[in-house]
Design a protein around this motif. Structure first.
Motif, PDB file in Angstrom:
ATOM      1  N   HIS A  89       0.732  -1.208  -0.135  1.00 13.55           N
ATOM      2  CA  HIS A  89       0.057   0.039  -0.134  1.00 13.55           C
ATOM      3  C   HIS A  89       0.814   1.242  -0.114  1.00 13.55           C
ATOM      4  O   HIS A  89       1.114   2.029   1.194  1.00 13.55           O
ATOM      5  CB  HIS A  89      -0.884  -0.022   1.562  1.00 13.55           C
ATOM      6  N   LEU A  90       1.149   1.766  -1.181  1.00 10.27           N
ATOM      7  CA  LEU A  90       2.323   2.621  -1.504  1.00 10.27           C
ATOM      8  C   LEU A  90       1.790   4.274  -1.665  1.00 10.27           C
ATOM      9  O   LEU A  90       2.491   5.025  -1.761  1.00 10.27           O
ATOM     10  CB  LEU A  90       3.183   2.293  -2.365  1.00 10.27           C
ATOM     11  N   GLY A  91       0.291   4.224  -1.641  1.00  7.72           N
ATOM     12  CA  GLY A  91      -0.122   5.297  -2.320  1.00  7.72           C
ATOM     13  C   GLY A  91       0.394   6.709  -1.536  1.00  7.72           C
ATOM     14  O   GLY A  91       0.684   7.703  -2.229  1.00  7.72           O
ATOM     15  N   ALA A  92       0.160   6.772  -0.459  1.00  4.37           N
ATOM     16  CA  ALA A  92       0.718   8.081   0.422  1.00  4.37           C
ATOM     17  C   ALA A  92       2.177   7.893   0.934  1.00  4.37           C
ATOM     18  O   ALA A  92       2.401   8.683   1.699  1.00  4.37           O
ATOM     19  CB  ALA A  92      -0.331   8.454   1.477  1.00  4.37           C
ATOM     20  N   SER A  93       2.947   6.843   0.575  1.00  2.00           N
ATOM     21  CA  SER A  93       4.268   6.693   1.380  1.00  2.00           C
ATOM     22  C   SER A  93       5.363   7.380   0.557  1.00  2.00           C
ATOM     23  O   SER A  93       6.341   6.794   0.149  1.00  2.00           O
ATOM     24  CB  SER A  93       4.428   5.129   1.249  1.00  2.00           C
ATOM     25  N   THR A  94       5.147   8.584   0.682  1.00  2.00           N
ATOM     26  CA  THR A  94       6.072   9.510   0.336  1.00  2.00           C
ATOM     27  C   THR A  94       6.435  10.631   1.496  1.00  2.00           C
ATOM     28  O   THR A  94       5.501  10.923   2.088  1.00  2.00           O
ATOM     29  CB  THR A  94       6.125  10.526  -0.850  1.00  2.00           C
ATOM     30  N   GLU A  95       7.713  11.072   1.576  1.00  2.00           N
ATOM     31  CA  GLU A  95       7.981  12.183   2.527  1.00  2.00           C
ATOM     32  C   GLU A  95       7.208  13.356   2.356  1.00  2.00           C
ATOM     33  O   GLU A  95       6.745  13.788   3.249  1.00  2.00           O
ATOM     34  CB  GLU A  95       9.324  12.395   2.609  1.00  2.00           C
ATOM     35  N   GLU A  96       6.888  13.829   1.071  1.00  2.00           N
ATOM     36  CA  GLU A  96       6.313  14.971   0.772  1.00  2.00           C
ATOM     37  C   GLU A  96       4.653  14.741   1.283  1.00  2.00           C
ATOM     38  O   GLU A  96       4.180  15.792   1.926  1.00  2.00           O
ATOM     39  CB  GLU A  96       6.354  15.051  -0.650  1.00  2.00           C
ATOM     40  N   ALA A  97       4.004  13.500   0.951  1.00  2.00           N
ATOM     41  CA  ALA A  97       2.691  13.395   1.406  1.00  2.00           C
ATOM     42  C   ALA A  97       2.530  13.339   3.130  1.00  2.00           C
ATOM     43  O   ALA A  97       1.603  13.880   3.441  1.00  2.00           O
ATOM     44  CB  ALA A  97       2.351  11.871   0.768  1.00  2.00           C
ATOM     45  N   GLU A  98       3.647  12.667   3.534  1.00  2.00           N
ATOM     46  CA  GLU A  98       3.268  12.499   5.203  1.00  2.00           C
ATOM     47  C   GLU A  98       3.551  13.941   5.681  1.00  2.00           C
ATOM     48  O   GLU A  98       2.577  14.279   6.690  1.00  2.00           O
ATOM     49  CB  GLU A  98       4.518  11.493   5.534  1.00  2.00           C
ATOM     50  N   ASP A  99       4.358  14.774   4.930  1.00  2.00           N
ATOM     51  CA  ASP A  99       4.753  16.098   5.687  1.00  2.00           C
ATOM     52  C   ASP A  99       3.259  16.898   5.497  1.00  2.00           C
ATOM     53  O   ASP A  99       2.799  17.443   6.642  1.00  2.00           O
ATOM     54  CB  ASP A  99       5.693  16.674   5.053  1.00  2.00           C
ATOM     55  N   ALA A 100       2.766  16.977   4.408  1.00  2.00           N
ATOM     56  CA  ALA A 100       1.770  17.750   3.937  1.00  2.00           C
ATOM     57  C   ALA A 100       0.430  17.228   4.422  1.00  2.00           C
ATOM     58  O   ALA A 100      -0.241  18.150   5.378  1.00  2.00           O
ATOM     59  CB  ALA A 100       1.189  17.620   2.544  1.00  2.00           C
ATOM     60  N   ALA A 101       0.410  16.181   4.994  1.00  2.00           N
ATOM     61  CA  ALA A 101      -0.737  15.589   5.773  1.00  2.00           C
ATOM     62  C   ALA A 101      -0.779  15.849   7.245  1.00  2.00           C
ATOM     63  O   ALA A 101      -1.732  16.236   7.902  1.00  2.00           O
ATOM     64  CB  ALA A 101      -0.979  13.908   5.625  1.00  2.00           C
ATOM     65  N   ALA A 102       0.437  15.589   7.762  1.00  2.00           N
ATOM     66  CA  ALA A 102       0.610  16.071   9.235  1.00  2.00           C
ATOM     67  C   ALA A 102       0.503  17.613   9.253  1.00  2.00           C
ATOM     68  O   ALA A 102      -0.107  17.977  10.366  1.00  2.00           O
ATOM     69  CB  ALA A 102       1.871  15.452   9.345  1.00  2.00           C
ATOM     70  N   ALA A 103       0.807  18.264   8.146  1.00  2.00           N
ATOM     71  CA  ALA A 103       0.929  19.642   8.541  1.00  2.00           C
ATOM     72  C   ALA A 103      -0.664  20.328   8.428  1.00  2.00           C
ATOM     73  O   ALA A 103      -1.234  21.159   9.175  1.00  2.00           O
ATOM     74  CB  ALA A 103       1.755  20.520   7.385  1.00  2.00           C
ATOM     75  N   MET A 104      -1.416  19.602   7.590  1.00  2.00           N
ATOM     76  CA  MET A 104      -2.952  19.858   7.206  1.00  2.00           C
ATOM     77  C   MET A 104      -3.711  19.673   8.626  1.00  2.00           C
ATOM     78  O   MET A 104      -4.775  20.375   9.182  1.00  2.00           O
ATOM     79  CB  MET A 104      -3.489  19.216   6.187  1.00  2.00           C
ATOM     80  N   ALA A 105      -3.275  18.294   9.205  1.00  2.00           N
ATOM     81  CA  ALA A 105      -4.056  17.742  10.317  1.00  2.00           C
ATOM     82  C   ALA A 105      -3.711  18.667  11.535  1.00  2.00           C
ATOM     83  O   ALA A 105      -4.626  19.120  12.319  1.00  2.00           O
ATOM     84  CB  ALA A 105      -3.421  16.364  10.614  1.00  2.00           C
ATOM     85  N   ALA A 106      -2.374  19.292  11.509  1.00  2.00           N
ATOM     86  CA  ALA A 106      -2.033  19.964  12.808  1.00  2.00           C
ATOM     87  C   ALA A 106      -2.950  21.251  12.568  1.00  2.00           C
ATOM     88  O   ALA A 106      -3.192  21.854  13.639  1.00  2.00           O
ATOM     89  CB  ALA A 106      -0.499  20.176  12.914  1.00  2.00           C
ATOM     90  N   ASP A 107      -2.975  21.959  11.635  1.00  2.00           N
ATOM     91  CA  ASP A 107      -3.595  23.341  11.299  1.00  2.00           C
ATOM     92  C   ASP A 107      -5.060  23.111  11.635  1.00  2.00           C
ATOM     93  O   ASP A 107      -5.695  23.992  12.316  1.00  2.00           O
ATOM     94  CB  ASP A 107      -3.301  23.754   9.611  1.00  2.00           C
ATOM     95  N   THR A 108      -5.671  21.867  11.302  1.00  2.00           N
ATOM     96  CA  THR A 108      -7.064  21.748  11.440  1.00  2.00           C
ATOM     97  C   THR A 108      -7.359  21.799  13.137  1.00  2.00           C
ATOM     98  O   THR A 108      -8.484  22.178  13.520  1.00  2.00           O
ATOM     99  CB  THR A 108      -7.452  20.388  10.800  1.00  2.00           C
ATOM    100  N   ILE A 109      -6.468  21.080  13.971  1.00  2.00           N
ATOM    101  CA  ILE A 109      -6.495  20.867  15.069  1.00  2.00           C
ATOM    102  C   ILE A 109      -6.487  22.100  15.924  1.00  2.00           C
ATOM    103  O   ILE A 109      -7.184  22.467  16.954  1.00  2.00           O
ATOM    104  CB  ILE A 109      -5.535  19.841  15.729  1.00  2.00           C
ATOM    105  N   ARG A 110      -5.485  23.168  15.535  1.00  2.00           N
ATOM    106  CA  ARG A 110      -5.353  24.256  15.928  1.00  2.00           C
ATOM    107  C   ARG A 110      -6.660  25.160  15.745  1.00  2.00           C
ATOM    108  O   ARG A 110      -6.951  25.973  16.605  1.00  2.00           O
ATOM    109  CB  ARG A 110      -4.016  25.055  15.456  1.00  2.00           C
ATOM    110  N   ASP A 111      -6.995  25.056  14.585  1.00  2.00           N
ATOM    111  CA  ASP A 111      -8.210  26.113  14.165  1.00  2.00           C
ATOM    112  C   ASP A 111      -9.416  25.535  15.200  1.00  2.00           C
ATOM    113  O   ASP A 111     -10.098  26.606  15.571  1.00  2.00           O
ATOM    114  CB  ASP A 111      -8.497  25.587  12.686  1.00  2.00           C
ATOM    115  N   TYR A 112      -9.566  24.268  15.457  1.00  2.00           N
ATOM    116  CA  TYR A 112     -10.663  23.907  16.371  1.00  2.00           C
ATOM    117  C   TYR A 112     -10.507  24.447  17.613  1.00  2.00           C
ATOM    118  O   TYR A 112     -11.093  24.915  18.313  1.00  2.00           O
ATOM    119  CB  TYR A 112     -10.920  22.507  16.081  1.00  2.00           C
TER     120      TYR A 112
END
Length: 471
Positions: free
Chosen positions: A330-353
């Motif tokens: 299951h390689l779909g999101a297994s790139t450093e760039e994707a993991e960085d982008a997803a974590a940053a988006m999740a963190a921003d979402t949590i902060r906003d809430y």
């Protein structure tokens, strides 16, 4: 704080002041906010010596990208990277960890997954508990799109078979002698001029369509829930169809980009005998969405019958070793760039809430875009069951305390309603007390939780736990 029967960690106690000074500049003119209910003690889970009062605590499961975690200001957030810690957490961040209800302390306000799917989170139960669950749609879209393009090439020229053949010749010392003679065994076709059917035209599907068009491919697509934003990203040459079968008919390549939905009317086995009967005998099916979307028996019969191909990064017990199938990890999101982008988006979402009450990218709560809080006001949020009469009780509780609502937003989604009320702080001398109104509102039938959002991170939260008041 009242604890239910679940054992979520060792109970500890600590006395804290009943008046908490607001952080300078965040309360816009208010001196002090009183939210403690004067019960003489404050209780928490876990190791009290490690608890940091006045900070938001974030509990992490799995390894979360440091780039994503850097979105949390160090002076305001306490990040617990060890899943064994964080028993006082205000929010949870995770990737693939299969979250159990026992992993979620009563203090948790929100959960965010660094990825698009939320199958590893008990979303329905979190909704019952009044906890929004967030994901990161589009953060891994480019990574998955690139793998889809790779899948088209793998399904066109038997690249994997060719690699394995050369390895075997190399073992025999025949690689140089046979490299030209054996190339005819692995012939294929080019992508240019072929037709790609894209099933699901969201972030991944629209990017796949756009790049396939740049490669000279013809395009067909199907998405009954196509949004305006996604439609604007599509090439004008794409032919929209009114059904999956219409999209796949005469297509050389078929890319699945839809969510997996269980139950009646869902997408389990949506690519079954009826749809597959409309495939060209040589069609290449690309499944980088979810394995359960494809009926294994039906796809095996298709592969057995002709020269069609199946390329996926999900396991399949029936076709894993089929000569016309390419099954990847299951390689779909297994790139450093994707993991960085997803974590940053999740963190921003949590902060906003946590910081403003804004809801974006939630899979179970209504999207709520909030205006700035007016000067001389405090923000109060309420999560409640979406039943008649609750909003009237909320506004009445403020009126009885002589608190004026200067701005209000009410949104609902399914069984959940979310209310944000900005309360005027003028005319209340030096201290604005919320303890009575918050308890009255929180214990109203149908209310799940409430928050007073002001200058002290992590404070001002209350829950209705089966008729018991948790603060």
């Amino acid at each position: 704080m009242i604890v239910s029967g679940r054992a979520l960690g060792q109970l500890s106690r600590r006395v804290v002041p009943t008046r908490i000074a607001a952080t300078a500049g965040t309360t816009r003119g208010l001196a002090d906010v009183q939210v403690e209910h004067g019960r003489g003690e404050w209780k928490t889970y876990g190791d009290i010596d490690q608890y940091k009062l006045g900070m938001y605590q974030i509990k992490c499961f799995n390894k979360i990208s440091p780039i994503g975690l850097a979105q949390f200001p160090t002076g305001q957030y306490d990040i617990r990277k060890d899943a064994e810690e964080g028993n006082n957490a205000h929010a949870i961040l995770l990737r693939s960890h299969k979250l159990q209800e026992e992993d979620v302390p009563h203090s948790v306000r929100a959960i965010a997954r660094c990825g698009a799917g939320t199958n590893n989170i008990p979303v329905a139960r979190m909704t019952e508990l009044g906890i929004p669950v967030f994901n990161t749609p589009g953060a891994n879209a480019n990574a998955v799109k690139e793998l889809v393009l790779c899948g088209m090439l793998l399904g066109s020229r038997r690249v994997v078979d060719g690699i394995n053949h050369m390895k075997e010749l190399g073992k025999q010392g025949l690689a140089r002698e046979r490299v030209e003679k054996d190339k005819s065994m692995f012939g294929g076709q080019e992508l240019k001029g072929k037709t790609l059917a894209v099933i699901g035209l969201g972030h991944i599907g629209s990017q796949t369509a756009r790049d396939a068009y740049a490669l000279g491919m013809n395009l067909k697509g199907y998405d009954p829930g196509l949004s305006v934003q996604s439609a604007l990203r599509l090439p004008q040459a794409l032919e929209l169809t009114d059904s999956i079968t219409a999209a796949v008919s005469d297509a050389d390549y078929i890319s699945l980009n839809i969510p997996y939905i269980k139950g009646e009317g869902g997408t389990h086995g949506v690519i079954g005998p009826e749809v597959i009967s409309h495939f060209k005998p040589s069609a290449v099916l690309l499944n980088f969405a979810r394995g359960e979307l494809v009926d294994s028996d039906a796809i095996k019969q298709f592969l057995d019958a002709g020269d069609g191909r199946y390329v996926t990064d999900f396991p399949d017990d029936l076709v894993w070793d089929h000569k016309n199938a390419v099954v990847l990890p299951h390689l779909g999101a297994s790139t450093e760039e994707a993991e960085d982008a997803a974590a940053a988006m999740a963190a921003d979402t949590i902060r906003d809430y946590l910081e403003s009450g804004t809801i974006k990218n939630s899979v179970n709560f209504p999207a709520t875009s909030l205006p700035d809080r007016p000067d001389h006001s405090i923000r109060f949020t309420v999560v409640n069951q979406n039943v008649p009469g609750v909003l009237a009780h909320i506004t009445d509780a403020f009126a009885k305390e002589n608190l004026n609502i200067v701005q209000q937003v009410n949104q609902s989604r399914g069984d959940i309603a979310y209310n944000v009320l900005d309360i005027d702080t003028t005319g209340h001398e030096d201290v604005l007390c919320f303890k009575n109104v918050q308890e009255r509102i929180t214990m109203t039938e149908g209310v799940l939780s409430s928050r007073v959002i002001y200058g002290a991170p992590g404070m001002g939260y209350a829950k209705n736990l089966d008729g018991q008041y948790f603060v």
